[in-house]
Write an enzyme that holds these catalytic residues in place. Structure first.
Site, PDB file in Angstrom:
ATOM      1  N   LYS A  82      -1.491  -9.335   2.868  1.00 50.41           N
ATOM      2  CA  LYS A  82      -0.750  -8.862   4.047  1.00 50.41           C
ATOM      3  C   LYS A  82      -1.641  -7.953   4.885  1.00 50.41           C
ATOM      4  O   LYS A  82      -2.356  -7.107   4.346  1.00 50.41           O
ATOM      5  CB  LYS A  82       0.521  -8.116   3.627  1.00 50.41           C
ATOM      6  CG  LYS A  82       1.334  -7.600   4.825  1.00 50.41           C
ATOM      7  CD  LYS A  82       2.757  -7.251   4.450  1.00 50.41           C
ATOM      8  CE  LYS A  82       2.908  -5.904   3.819  1.00 50.41           C
ATOM      9  NZ  LYS A  82       2.437  -4.758   4.643  1.00 50.41           N
ATOM     10  N   ASP A 135       0.846  -1.207   0.000  1.00 53.05           N
ATOM     11  CA  ASP A 135       0.000   0.000   0.000  1.00 53.05           C
ATOM     12  C   ASP A 135       0.880   1.255   0.000  1.00 53.05           C
ATOM     13  O   ASP A 135       0.376   2.380  -0.097  1.00 53.05           O
ATOM     14  CB  ASP A 135      -1.013  -0.009   1.151  1.00 53.05           C
ATOM     15  CG  ASP A 135      -0.357  -0.023   2.516  1.00 53.05           C
ATOM     16  OD1 ASP A 135       0.878  -0.176   2.596  1.00 53.05           O
ATOM     17  OD2 ASP A 135      -1.087   0.107   3.525  1.00 53.05           O
ATOM     18  N   SER A 136       2.205   1.060   0.067  1.00 59.28           N
ATOM     19  CA  SER A 136       3.129   2.189  -0.131  1.00 59.28           C
ATOM     20  C   SER A 136       2.920   2.814  -1.506  1.00 59.28           C
ATOM     21  O   SER A 136       3.384   3.933  -1.754  1.00 59.28           O
ATOM     22  CB  SER A 136       4.585   1.723   0.018  1.00 59.28           C
ATOM     23  OG  SER A 136       4.831   0.590  -0.790  1.00 59.28           O
ATOM     24  N   GLU A 178       8.931  -4.386  10.721  1.00 62.40           N
ATOM     25  CA  GLU A 178       9.332  -3.069  10.196  1.00 62.40           C
ATOM     26  C   GLU A 178       9.736  -2.130  11.333  1.00 62.40           C
ATOM     27  O   GLU A 178       9.026  -2.010  12.348  1.00 62.40           O
ATOM     28  CB  GLU A 178       8.173  -2.435   9.393  1.00 62.40           C
ATOM     29  CG  GLU A 178       8.545  -1.053   8.860  1.00 62.40           C
ATOM     30  CD  GLU A 178       7.632  -0.512   7.779  1.00 62.40           C
ATOM     31  OE1 GLU A 178       6.718  -1.239   7.338  1.00 62.40           O
ATOM     32  OE2 GLU A 178       7.840   0.650   7.371  1.00 62.40           O
TER      33      GLU A 178
HETATM   34  O1  KIV Z   1       3.483  -1.136   1.671  1.00 62.34           O
HETATM   35  C1  KIV Z   1       4.652  -1.580   1.659  1.00 62.34           C
HETATM   36  O2  KIV Z   1       5.439  -1.330   0.749  1.00 62.34           O
HETATM   37  C2  KIV Z   1       5.047  -2.421   2.776  1.00 62.34           C
HETATM   38  C3  KIV Z   1       6.498  -2.764   2.905  1.00 62.34           C
HETATM   39  C4  KIV Z   1       7.244  -1.591   3.361  1.00 62.34           C
HETATM   40  C5  KIV Z   1       6.713  -3.939   3.762  1.00 62.34           C
HETATM   41  O3  KIV Z   1       4.243  -2.788   3.566  1.00 62.34           O
END
Ligand code: KIV
Length: 305
Positions: free
Chosen positions: A132, A63-64, A201
């Site tokens: 996730k 979700d980044s 994280e």
């Molecule tokens: O959203 C993302 O990119 C993540 C990673 C930083 C693990 O959750």
């Protein structure tokens, strides 16, 4: 009759071992055999192909993408439909790696039935193999339910970006004893719930090391030190595409921002100076058509005179 041995030519001199499809179950074998796991984010078809073909085992549509692709302030605004759009594109580019989709904020916190429906959409419509979910102990029941519906789940604890407003910023977690205890409880709850892996994280390396030694589930670190079973980075961090100073844990392996800017400026300059396109970069009429056209034009010129 084929002379090719069962299993192909792999293993014979001069023939590389073919890379096998990575599955959620095979992550545990990698931990058992102390084989480090590499994970990167990808958000589109081209990147997904490059990342997959380079041999990255886990490919996360994180979700980044709210920030890296869509330009939002944080991850809280991105929706299920926006995530799905990118999961589908990445699915088309990934053949061997394990494809994980991040459940966005609001897609699993409100109602467990909604959570299950949304997780199912990622699998059915998006082709994701794992979803996730952020959070430890408090998500264990929900995670069990999703796993019961045959969907592997990745846990994510420590600095969980969807909790930015509760944490009061992006702060390293587990720095005092009660924080360490909570992280350990979270990791054990996820381990017992049967997650495929646990993303750690933004936590001290000592704590990540303790968790990694304690759980059978592979741990994938980001800002959690080298003792984890694997490492994940955001693709845009790796390549200087974030327009922001990197976090302490980010290692830059290339400068795509410079590469893209230089290429774009060179194109602009060539257009302005009439150096693009050249004759070699242009299509041409076939000889006969060109001759015919010249005859017609000559006749027209003669009529005007
Ligand atoms: O959203 C993302 O990119 C993540 C990673 C930083 C693990 O959750």
């Amino acid at each position: 009759m084929s002379l090719t041995p069962i299993g192909g030519l792999a293993g014979l001199p001069g023939h590389d071992q073919p890379r096998q499809k990575v599955t959620a179950a095979s992550l545990r074998e990698r931990k058992l055999h102390h084989e480090p796991i590499a994970c990167l984010t990808a958000y589109d078809y081209a990147t997904a192909r490059l990342v997959d073909e380079a041999g990255i085992e886990m490919i996360l549509v994180g979700d980044s993408l709210a920030q890296t692709i869509l330009g939002y302030e944080n991850t809280l605004s991105v929706t299920m439909d926006e995530m799905l759009h990118h999961v589908k594109a990445v699915r088309r580019g990934v053949k061997r790696g394990l494809l994980l989709a991040d459940m966005p904020y609001g897609s699993y916190q409100i109602d467990p039935n909604d959570a299950l429906r949304n997780a199912t959409r990622f699998v059915k419509e998006g082709g994701a193999e794992v979803v996730k979910i952020e959070g430890g102990e408090k998500r264990a029941d929900l995670i069990r339910r999703i796993i019961d519906a045959e969907i592997p789940v990745a846990g994510h604890i420590g600095l969980t970006p969807q909790s930015v407003n509760v944490m009061g910023g992006y702060k390293v977690q587990g720095k005092d004893l009660s924080g360490v205890e909570q992280l350990m409880r979270d990791a054990l709850a996820l381990d017992r719930a049967g997650v495929a892996c646990i993303v750690l994280e933004g936590i001290p390396r000592e704590v990540a090391g303790m968790i990694t030694a304690e759980v059978g589930t592979p741990t994938i670190g980001i800002g959690a030190g080298p003792e984890c079973d694997g490492q994940v980075l955001v693709f845009h961090d790796l390549l200087n595409l974030t327009f922001a100073p990197p976090a302490k844990f980010v290692r830059r392996y290339g400068d795509a921002a410079a590469l893209i800017s230089d290429a774009v400026r060179a194109f602009r300059d060539d257009v302005k100076s009439l150096h693009y396109p050249s004759d070699e970069e242009s299509y041409h009429l076939p000889k006969e058509t060109k001759a015919g056209l010249e005859t017609v034009l000559a006749r027209k010129r003669a009529m005007v005179r």
